[in-house]
Design a protein around this motif. Sequence first.
Motif, PDB file in Angstrom:
ATOM      1  N   GLY A  54      -2.628   7.164   2.946  1.00  0.00           N
ATOM      2  CA  GLY A  54      -1.538   6.234   2.699  1.00  0.00           C
ATOM      3  C   GLY A  54      -0.239   6.983   2.500  1.00  0.00           C
ATOM      4  N   ARG A  97      10.471  -0.328  -0.565  1.00  0.00           N
ATOM      5  CA  ARG A  97      10.333  -1.071   0.684  1.00  0.00           C
ATOM      6  C   ARG A  97      10.932  -2.470   0.581  1.00  0.00           C
ATOM      7  NH1 ARG A  97       4.273   0.871   2.826  1.00  0.00           N
ATOM      8  NH2 ARG A  97       4.943   2.994   3.339  1.00  0.00           N
ATOM      9  N   GLY A 144       4.195   0.649  -1.182  1.00  0.00           N
ATOM     10  CA  GLY A 144       3.481  -0.506  -0.670  1.00  0.00           C
ATOM     11  C   GLY A 144       2.613  -1.119  -1.747  1.00  0.00           C
ATOM     12  N   ASN A 472       0.127  -5.391   3.172  1.00  0.00           N
ATOM     13  CA  ASN A 472       0.870  -4.254   3.686  1.00  0.00           C
ATOM     14  C   ASN A 472      -0.010  -3.465   4.650  1.00  0.00           C
ATOM     15  OD1 ASN A 472       3.228  -2.149   3.307  1.00  0.00           O
ATOM     16  ND2 ASN A 472       1.327  -0.991   3.151  1.00  0.00           N
ATOM     17  N   ASP A 474       0.292   0.128   6.896  1.00  0.00           N
ATOM     18  CA  ASP A 474       1.106   1.271   7.296  1.00  0.00           C
ATOM     19  C   ASP A 474       0.272   2.261   8.098  1.00  0.00           C
ATOM     20  OD1 ASP A 474      -0.270   2.679   5.272  1.00  0.00           O
ATOM     21  OD2 ASP A 474       1.370   2.472   3.856  1.00  0.00           O
ATOM     22  N   THR A 491       6.091   7.571   8.519  1.00  0.00           N
ATOM     23  CA  THR A 491       5.305   6.367   8.251  1.00  0.00           C
ATOM     24  C   THR A 491       5.992   5.149   8.848  1.00  0.00           C
ATOM     25  OG1 THR A 491       4.598   7.304   6.130  1.00  0.00           O
ATOM     26  CG2 THR A 491       4.196   4.967   6.472  1.00  0.00           C
ATOM     27  N   TYR A 493       5.612   0.959   8.630  1.00  0.00           N
ATOM     28  CA  TYR A 493       4.942  -0.036   7.790  1.00  0.00           C
ATOM     29  C   TYR A 493       5.399  -1.450   8.146  1.00  0.00           C
ATOM     30  CZ  TYR A 493       9.235  -0.421   5.008  1.00  0.00           C
ATOM     31  OH  TYR A 493      10.529  -0.641   4.596  1.00  0.00           O
ATOM     32  N   TRP A 494       4.537  -2.377   7.840  1.00  0.00           N
ATOM     33  CA  TRP A 494       4.845  -3.804   7.949  1.00  0.00           C
ATOM     34  C   TRP A 494       4.260  -4.498   6.734  1.00  0.00           C
ATOM     35  CZ3 TRP A 494       1.243  -7.941   8.640  1.00  0.00           C
ATOM     36  CH2 TRP A 494       1.858  -9.190   8.785  1.00  0.00           C
ATOM     37  N   MET A 495       5.072  -5.293   6.060  1.00  0.00           N
ATOM     38  CA  MET A 495       4.661  -5.995   4.857  1.00  0.00           C
ATOM     39  C   MET A 495       5.035  -7.465   4.983  1.00  0.00           C
ATOM     40  SD  MET A 495       5.789  -5.250   0.878  1.00  0.00           S
ATOM     41  CE  MET A 495       5.683  -3.490   1.167  1.00  0.00           C
ATOM     42  N   LYS A 522       9.752  -4.666   7.521  1.00  0.00           N
ATOM     43  CA  LYS A 522       9.315  -3.672   8.508  1.00  0.00           C
ATOM     44  C   LYS A 522      10.200  -2.445   8.365  1.00  0.00           C
ATOM     45  CE  LYS A 522       8.780  -7.617  11.601  1.00  0.00           C
ATOM     46  NZ  LYS A 522       9.335  -8.268  12.801  1.00  0.00           N
TER      47      LYS A 522
END
Length: 680
Positions: A54, A97, A144, A472, A474, A491, A493-495, A522
């Motif tokens: 992570g 984030r 995250g 989340n 990533d 990294t 990521y999408w949350m 994002k």
Amino acid sequence: MITRRLLIIFGWVLFCSILATGQNDTLSSLRIKYINEIEINAPVYIQKLERWPGAVSMIDSLRILSGNRYQLSEQINTVPGVVMQQGTMSTNRITIRGVGSRTPYESNRIKAYWGEMPLTNGDGVTSIEDLSLSDISALQVLKGPSSALYGAGLGGVIFIDPWSSLLKDNTVQFKSEYGSFSTLSNQLSLKLKLNQSGFYSVSIGQLHTDGWRENSEYDRYNFTVKGRQLIGKSYLHFLYNFRYLNGQIPSSIDSTDFFEDPKKAAYTWKSIKGYEESNRHLANLGFSSPISSKANNVLNLFLNYSDLNELRPFNRLDETRSGLGLRNKFTYKNKGFRTDIGTELMWEQNDLAYYSVDAESKDELLNTNNINRSYINVFALVEYQLNDKWTFQGSGNINRTFYSTIENNSGEKYVHRYKWLVSPRLGINYNFYRQMYLYGSIGHGFSAPSVEEAQMPDASFNADIKAEEGMNIDFGYRFVSSDNQTRLDLTLYWMSLKNLLVTKRESDAVFYGFNAGSTDHKGLEFSFNQILFEIENYRQFDISVGYFTSLNEFREFNDDGTDFRGNKLPGIPDYSLSMDGHFYLKPFHLYANFKSFGQQYLNDANTKSYHGYNKTGAKLAIDIIIRNVKTNLYLGADNLFDTNYASMVLINAPSFGNNNPRYYYPGLPFNVYGGMSLRF
């Protein structure tokens, strides 16, 4: 634009990795003792940072020493994806984030630990800025939703290491610093090492500033005791911190004052000489017991107590808060297998009294309120290293949160219990070539509404309000050279968050929350650390770069019949860039830093925005050793080009009467500081 940035950064990442891999033989003689394995007591054990499945970032002791002695925001803002806005010395907001950007005057939706003691209260509010930098050896940030490991931390979790600086020889150290606006900081500390059986430390510190704005004088005192003692085969460890502060409140100002006279305080706060005065006690007692060569149990008891007296234009608040908690973690390790199972409990009571500030009824009791909060987290983590290539991790957390309140004017009692929330997390790490790693994770997180958000103006609880929840995902690439002189992390990521909590204001004093929609977050996070030369474990020249860019939008959002779907979330810079350098030519140290923050919107309608800013700082230090006395003298400056910038913004700032909205907290102008450290 974002796609182009991704391609450029990804190409540079691969180039740096290949170049550094080819240099391993050349640099192998210049080894660095990077903090690669953390064996201190902490809520989570990370054996090796490169194998963690992570996104994780580290701020080591050298980075903490790169600025002045009191502004933690300078160090926090070097972590990609993390933004700490500092309105005043005691008004801060940390977002990870983009999560937590809607909290007006404090940090919410994240968690923080000092050792194994939570710095997040039962209401979800985190305060790390009151700790002295001398009580922080290093910082570690997991980004995250981390609820699968740590409870209500939708944005992430911050670990503060209080221990590693303790593991040294007996020392007495005095530090003193003086800077612009009559800012004075002093600290005296004693560290005692008893062979390998015990480590103890006592420190006392003081901070004062007249402030550069009107009504911004500030005083703080810290007293800290900590230690670890070997008892048989077990360790007893303890932490205690007392903090007293008395700080005036200049509050935020409107755009006219921000651009023309940023020294001004808000008129209403200046006229009443608004301030806050508080005492806070934190204590933690822990016992680490080996059950066998493969199993260990760590039990921690912690408590907190604080009292606050705050004078505001609309009332005076007298608040007392006390809390008690327990955290127990059982760990079993066998070859490549590891599991942690435990629970964390907290109970907290909050007594509030509100008094009139009107001239004709000054100090008349308006209302009192008694609030009880408690939660239970049950957590488990399983990690399995299949071979030298693959690491798998699965974890889960079960939480329940309870609120109750008694509105003393009416005597009515209100109780609210949230449903059980289950938060799983899965992670994987693959060492696909030499020192190159791919990792990915998917996890669920949540943040329960604070009492202020869940409570209606009549003191009853909104039975329909729900916790914010999110998923989340990533995916990242990590490179660590064999000599640890090059570290690189990228990294994506999408949350996705739902049940978004929105603050509804009826006046300065009356506000409450409700669920209003969902959001998408994002982004890209990039960090690069390179040590070019090192001799006898002393870094000669190293650079660090941290960058993130993000796109945060309302997927569904309706506020009082206005549809904001597709708008950008306010209060989140669209990018952040941090560049830090350290050059050491014995006996001199030169530190330099540059920070750039992009545009951010100021309201949900996206009709107001702040353009962002750039800021530069530098520090020169010299080491002098005479017999057993080690002296460090330094001179530094921040905001070298005297930029007029907003160090914090208040999103959706209300406007009452004919007054303009007060969006801006002006940041410090050009300022200098100098100091010394004596160690015996």
